[in-house]
Design an enzyme around this catalytic site. Sequence first.
Site, mmCIF file in Angstrom:
data_model
loop_
_atom_site.group_PDB
_atom_site.id
_atom_site.type_symbol
_atom_site.label_atom_id
_atom_site.label_comp_id
_atom_site.label_asym_id
_atom_site.label_seq_id
_atom_site.Cartn_x
_atom_site.Cartn_y
_atom_site.Cartn_z
ATOM 1 N N ASP A 10 0.796 -1.225 0.000
ATOM 2 C CA ASP A 10 0.000 0.000 0.000
ATOM 3 C C ASP A 10 0.829 1.275 0.000
ATOM 4 O O ASP A 10 0.688 2.135 0.868
ATOM 5 C CB ASP A 10 -0.977 -0.005 1.178
ATOM 6 C CG ASP A 10 -2.013 -1.098 1.034
ATOM 7 O OD1 ASP A 10 -2.932 -0.908 0.229
ATOM 8 O OD2 ASP A 10 -1.862 -2.148 1.683
ATOM 9 N N HIS A 12 0.648 3.534 -2.510
ATOM 10 C CA HIS A 12 -0.342 4.512 -2.995
ATOM 11 C C HIS A 12 0.259 5.841 -3.427
ATOM 12 O O HIS A 12 -0.204 6.913 -3.040
ATOM 13 C CB HIS A 12 -1.431 4.742 -1.952
ATOM 14 C CG HIS A 12 -2.419 3.634 -1.870
ATOM 15 N ND1 HIS A 12 -3.308 3.356 -2.880
ATOM 16 C CD2 HIS A 12 -2.638 2.709 -0.906
ATOM 17 C CE1 HIS A 12 -4.042 2.316 -2.549
ATOM 18 N NE2 HIS A 12 -3.649 1.899 -1.356
ATOM 19 N N ASP A 39 -0.753 -2.040 -4.887
ATOM 20 C CA ASP A 39 -1.258 -0.693 -4.596
ATOM 21 C C ASP A 39 -0.110 0.308 -4.589
ATOM 22 O O ASP A 39 0.113 1.040 -3.634
ATOM 23 C CB ASP A 39 -2.062 -0.655 -3.297
ATOM 24 C CG ASP A 39 -3.389 -1.377 -3.423
ATOM 25 O OD1 ASP A 39 -3.755 -1.753 -4.557
ATOM 26 O OD2 ASP A 39 -4.065 -1.565 -2.408
ATOM 27 N N ARG A 43 -3.965 7.941 -5.349
ATOM 28 C CA ARG A 43 -4.182 8.671 -4.096
ATOM 29 C C ARG A 43 -3.018 9.543 -3.673
ATOM 30 O O ARG A 43 -3.211 10.629 -3.182
ATOM 31 C CB ARG A 43 -4.606 7.749 -2.960
ATOM 32 C CG ARG A 43 -5.913 7.054 -3.235
ATOM 33 C CD ARG A 43 -6.400 6.280 -2.058
ATOM 34 N NE ARG A 43 -7.660 5.642 -2.379
ATOM 35 C CZ ARG A 43 -8.085 4.537 -1.827
ATOM 36 N NH1 ARG A 43 -7.364 3.947 -0.897
ATOM 37 N NH2 ARG A 43 -9.244 4.028 -2.186
ATOM 38 N N ASN A 69 -5.207 -4.202 -6.059
ATOM 39 C CA ASN A 69 -6.481 -3.862 -6.684
ATOM 40 C C ASN A 69 -6.406 -2.536 -7.448
ATOM 41 O O ASN A 69 -7.104 -2.349 -8.441
ATOM 42 C CB ASN A 69 -7.623 -3.848 -5.656
ATOM 43 C CG ASN A 69 -7.480 -2.780 -4.602
ATOM 44 O OD1 ASN A 69 -6.411 -2.617 -4.009
ATOM 45 N ND2 ASN A 69 -8.553 -2.058 -4.353
ATOM 46 N N HIS A 70 -5.526 -1.627 -7.046
ATOM 47 C CA HIS A 70 -5.410 -0.356 -7.782
ATOM 48 C C HIS A 70 -4.721 -0.559 -9.127
ATOM 49 O O HIS A 70 -5.088 0.097 -10.100
ATOM 50 C CB HIS A 70 -4.695 0.699 -6.929
ATOM 51 C CG HIS A 70 -5.593 1.245 -5.875
ATOM 52 N ND1 HIS A 70 -6.279 2.426 -6.014
ATOM 53 C CD2 HIS A 70 -5.953 0.752 -4.675
ATOM 54 C CE1 HIS A 70 -7.013 2.647 -4.936
ATOM 55 N NE2 HIS A 70 -6.827 1.630 -4.103
#
Length: 104
Positions: A10, A12, A39, A43, A69-70
């Site tokens: 993550d 991001h 991910d 963002r 998932n991103h």
Amino acid sequence: MSGRTFVIGDIHGDLGQLERLLERLPVADAGDTVVFLGDYVDRGPDSRGVVERLIEVADAYPCEFLLGNHESMLLDYLGWEGPAYFGADVFLPNGGAETLLWYG
């Protein structure tokens, strides 16, 4: 002796946080591996910088990169269909618009 495994998830799009984490990562021994859980984009303020930095990290250390998932949403947005197909048009509202800005 087998090496250690370091797991990171993550990111991001936050290159600054990734850099601070990498500075603390004690990957120096033969056999150590870094596993990134996906991910990487969306963002944060610099998705492109994150992707470019991860490519550099992969040149320096043994790495495994998993699809988050991103990334799946990005591939869906680009029209890709495959085993990780997300199946919905949710990329842009989940930070994808910011990611696209970094790529012009």
